[in-house]
Design a protein around this motif. Structure first.
Motif, PDB file in Angstrom:
ATOM      1  N   UNK A 186       0.814  -1.231   0.000  1.00 20.78           N
ATOM      2  CA  UNK A 186       0.000   0.000   0.000  1.00 20.78           C
ATOM      3  C   UNK A 186       0.844   1.276   0.000  1.00 20.78           C
ATOM      4  N   UNK A 187       1.923   1.291   0.783  1.00 20.37           N
ATOM      5  CA  UNK A 187       2.787   2.470   0.797  1.00 20.37           C
ATOM      6  C   UNK A 187       3.598   2.558  -0.488  1.00 20.37           C
ATOM      7  N   UNK A 188       4.185   1.450  -0.931  1.00 20.08           N
ATOM      8  CA  UNK A 188       4.985   1.464  -2.153  1.00 20.08           C
ATOM      9  C   UNK A 188       4.128   1.888  -3.343  1.00 20.08           C
ATOM     10  N   UNK A 189       2.904   1.375  -3.393  1.00 23.87           N
ATOM     11  CA  UNK A 189       2.001   1.724  -4.492  1.00 23.87           C
ATOM     12  C   UNK A 189       1.673   3.213  -4.452  1.00 23.87           C
ATOM     13  N   UNK A 190       1.420   3.728  -3.272  1.00 22.55           N
ATOM     14  CA  UNK A 190       1.116   5.151  -3.168  1.00 22.55           C
ATOM     15  C   UNK A 190       2.289   5.998  -3.651  1.00 22.55           C
ATOM     16  N   UNK A 191       3.504   5.623  -3.261  1.00 22.02           N
ATOM     17  CA  UNK A 191       4.674   6.373  -3.714  1.00 22.02           C
ATOM     18  C   UNK A 191       4.783   6.320  -5.233  1.00 22.02           C
ATOM     19  N   UNK A 192       4.648   5.116  -5.806  1.00 18.49           N
ATOM     20  CA  UNK A 192       4.780   4.985  -7.266  1.00 18.49           C
ATOM     21  C   UNK A 192       3.741   5.825  -7.998  1.00 18.49           C
ATOM     22  N   UNK A 197       2.068  10.901 -10.848  1.00 16.35           N
ATOM     23  CA  UNK A 197       1.249  12.095 -10.926  1.00 16.35           C
ATOM     24  C   UNK A 197       2.046  13.378 -10.890  1.00 16.35           C
ATOM     25  N   UNK A 198       3.273  13.310 -10.384  1.00 15.03           N
ATOM     26  CA  UNK A 198       4.162  14.474 -10.351  1.00 15.03           C
ATOM     27  C   UNK A 198       5.040  14.566 -11.594  1.00 15.03           C
ATOM     28  N   UNK A 199       4.826  13.670 -12.555  1.00  9.59           N
ATOM     29  CA  UNK A 199       5.576  13.744 -13.803  1.00  9.59           C
ATOM     30  C   UNK A 199       6.798  12.863 -13.870  1.00  9.59           C
ATOM     31  N   UNK A 200       7.052  12.063 -12.836  1.00 11.11           N
ATOM     32  CA  UNK A 200       8.139  11.091 -12.890  1.00 11.11           C
ATOM     33  C   UNK A 200       7.630   9.821 -13.576  1.00 11.11           C
ATOM     34  N   UNK A 215      13.423  -0.748  -2.711  1.00 14.14           N
ATOM     35  CA  UNK A 215      13.944   0.123  -3.766  1.00 14.14           C
ATOM     36  C   UNK A 215      12.836   0.382  -4.773  1.00 14.14           C
ATOM     37  N   UNK A 216      12.690   1.641  -5.180  1.00 18.26           N
ATOM     38  CA  UNK A 216      11.780   2.016  -6.258  1.00 18.26           C
ATOM     39  C   UNK A 216      12.628   2.646  -7.360  1.00 18.26           C
ATOM     40  N   UNK A 217      12.509   2.128  -8.568  1.00 19.29           N
ATOM     41  CA  UNK A 217      13.343   2.585  -9.680  1.00 19.29           C
ATOM     42  C   UNK A 217      12.513   3.428 -10.646  1.00 19.29           C
ATOM     43  N   UNK A 218      13.182   4.399 -11.282  1.00 22.28           N
ATOM     44  CA  UNK A 218      12.536   5.317 -12.209  1.00 22.28           C
ATOM     45  C   UNK A 218      13.261   5.295 -13.556  1.00 22.28           C
ATOM     46  N   UNK A 230      15.223  12.568  -8.844  1.00 23.95           N
ATOM     47  CA  UNK A 230      15.786  11.933  -7.653  1.00 23.95           C
ATOM     48  C   UNK A 230      15.433  12.730  -6.395  1.00 23.95           C
ATOM     49  N   UNK A 231      15.684  14.041  -6.415  1.00 24.57           N
ATOM     50  CA  UNK A 231      15.463  14.825  -5.192  1.00 24.57           C
ATOM     51  C   UNK A 231      13.974  15.003  -4.901  1.00 24.57           C
ATOM     52  N   UNK A 232      13.162  15.102  -5.960  1.00 25.20           N
ATOM     53  CA  UNK A 232      11.711  15.204  -5.758  1.00 25.20           C
ATOM     54  C   UNK A 232      11.182  13.915  -5.161  1.00 25.20           C
ATOM     55  N   UNK A 233      11.622  12.769  -5.691  1.00 29.48           N
ATOM     56  CA  UNK A 233      11.188  11.472  -5.171  1.00 29.48           C
ATOM     57  C   UNK A 233      11.633  11.271  -3.728  1.00 29.48           C
ATOM     58  N   UNK A 234      12.890  11.575  -3.445  1.00 35.60           N
ATOM     59  CA  UNK A 234      13.421  11.339  -2.102  1.00 35.60           C
ATOM     60  C   UNK A 234      12.665  12.168  -1.064  1.00 35.60           C
ATOM     61  N   UNK A 235      12.444  13.436  -1.371  1.00 33.94           N
ATOM     62  CA  UNK A 235      11.697  14.299  -0.454  1.00 33.94           C
ATOM     63  C   UNK A 235      10.246  13.835  -0.348  1.00 33.94           C
ATOM     64  N   UNK A 236       9.649  13.522  -1.482  1.00 31.08           N
ATOM     65  CA  UNK A 236       8.249  13.111  -1.490  1.00 31.08           C
ATOM     66  C   UNK A 236       8.009  11.790  -0.799  1.00 31.08           C
TER      67      UNK A 236
END
Length: 454
Positions: A186-192, A197-200, A215-218, A230-236
């Motif tokens: 549930x958390x991993x899915x929400x992050x992905x 939705x943020x354009x990644x 690990x979540x890869x982009x 990277x920095x947007x994902x890490x902060x988010x």
């Protein structure tokens, strides 16, 4: 020109319709963190989008705790701690799905007197190296693979406990385990989904070896976009975990088990955006690819400060830990510092030295600078490692401490030629400040070892 995830006109419409009421203007600091301001969206459109804003120049001259420290030429008590300009890069404008009603845009830093960009700012450092690479008719692509450890404790609870006795999200090694990762899907899915939705462009999520490690890869991307994402994902990811009452750490070595890595995949492409890496030479590399890889190897020790910027970073480098200890390269060999993977257009080199605490702009800039060094000097590629690189007694070693890395960086002619004296001095001082703080700290290890028995 890349189309932004959210155009300025789309932002105007969203603000007028009440969908967006807040715009975050964020700069990237020395540690790779997002700092900045939240603006009322109509004010951002009226005043900030076209003119920028100001931020105290101490944001590139403080330690992790935001303490003012000495030794920086750009910012000090003597200079009065003035401002620099935060100039929105509107190509980075995007929605922030995990913060309702919010958009974000990254800022470039310039001096208020009009003298130009702040050369020691991470985004500018990367752009400078990409300009040097462009002199060879090439551009750089990269992908960062960030590992993290997830705990079921909130950040506030972890703080109160002194970060001891926390509950990892998994109780056993869940490397590639679908059963184990389902516990936190549930958390991993929400992050992905919210990063999408943020354009990644998320690709996958998987479990790792440490307890609660994932690990979540982009998507592999142009170098600046890769670092931005990277920095947007890490902060988010931290913000999303906090909203769920959990916590994520990207420390390189949060406990004695496996550390958090940030493997960086890297390649160069020609003016037609075709890979310049594959060819008929050793390791199926072209002459350009050989010189690039040779340059990465030749500069790795001297640039290690940019791959491993903290005292804790160096705790990862242990034999048999999947973190490298020798400066070797090998084809699909995870014991090496540089692992060559892929084929054809997908051929790339994976730098396994950085940990998840890395500043991606600085690390990718170091890779680009290493590639340029190899191309400028027409370096020849040495033999590859086909066995266990940990056991190679003849190989140069990955620096084992921040102090050693600082000495190599400060004394490096290649670093000064590539980055300039100002950047070398700025980040040498960052390391000096980190070491001074660590040298005065009394650790739990010392207390348990010596309180009674010594």
């Amino acid at each position: 020109m890349r189309k932004p995830p959210l155009t300025l006109e789309q932002l105007r419409v969203a603000v007028a319709e009440g969908e967006i009421d807040t715009v975050v203007l964020a700069l990237v600091d020395m540690q790779g963190r997002l700092q900045g301001k939240r603006f009322h969206a109509p004010y951002f459109l009226e005043q900030v989008a076209g003119h920028g804003s100001e931020g105290c120049n101490y944001l590139l001259a403080v330690d992790v705790d935001m303490n003012t420290v000495d030794g920086y030429a750009m910012s000090s008590w003597e200079r009065g701690y003035g401002d620099f300009a935060m100039v929105p890069d509107l190509t980075t404008l995007r929605r922030v799905p995990w913060q309702p009603g919010t958009a974000m845009v990254l800022a470039d830093l310039e001096w208020l007197d009009g003298s130009g960009p702040v050369v020691a700012s991470p985004r500018q450092i990367l752009r400078r190296q990409l300009d040097r690479l462009a002199g060879h008719g090439l551009t750089a692509y990269a992908g960062t693979e960030l590992e993290f450890v997830l705990y079921r404790d909130s950040y506030e609870a972890a703080w109160r406990r002194g970060y001891r006795d926390l509950t990892p999200a998994n109780q056993y090694n869940v490397d590639y385990s679908l059963l184990g990762t389902a516990r936190v899907e549930p958390l991993l899915r929400r992050i992905r989904t919210e990063m999408a939705g943020a354009g990644l462009t998320p690709e996958s999520a998987k479990g790792e070896c440490n307890l609660g490690q994932h690990e979540i890869a982009f998507r592999y991307d142009e170098a600046v976009s890769c670092a931005d994402h990277h920095v947007i994902y890490k902060n988010g990811a931290k913000e999303i975990a906090a909203q769920e009452g959990m916590s994520i750490t990207f420390m390189a070595k949060p406990n004695p088990r496996e550390g958090n890595s940030c493997h960086i995949h890297f390649s160069v492409r020609d003016s037609e955006r075709r890979s310049a890496m594959p060819g008929d030479g050793p390791a199926h590399l072209s002459p350009t690819g050989q010189r690039v890889v040779a340059g990465l190897l030749a500069t790795m020790r001297e640039f290690s400060l940019l791959f491993a910027p903290n005292v804790n970073s160096y705790k990862r480098y242990q034999p048999g830990s999947f973190a490298p200890t020798t400066v070797r390269r090998g084809t699909d060999n995870r014991t090496c510092a540089l692992r060559l993977v892929g084929h054809g257009e997908g051929m790339r080199v994976e730098n396994r030295v950085p940990g998840a605490d890395v500043n991606p702009y600085l690390a990718i800039a170091a890779l680009v600078a290493g590639a340029v060094h190899g191309l400028d000097q027409e370096l020849q590629l040495g033999a590859e490692c086909t066995g266990n690189a940990y056991d190679d007694a003849r190989a140069e070693r990955v620096p084992g401490t921040l102090r050693q890395a600082l000495d190599l960086w400060r004394d490096s002619t290649v670093a000064r030629d590539a980055f300039g004296d100002e950047v070398v001095a700025h980040y040498a001082n960052q390391a000096r400040v980190e070491l001074a703080a660590f040298d005065t700290a009394v650790t739990d290890w010392e207390l348990f070892r010596g309180f009674e028995r010594l």
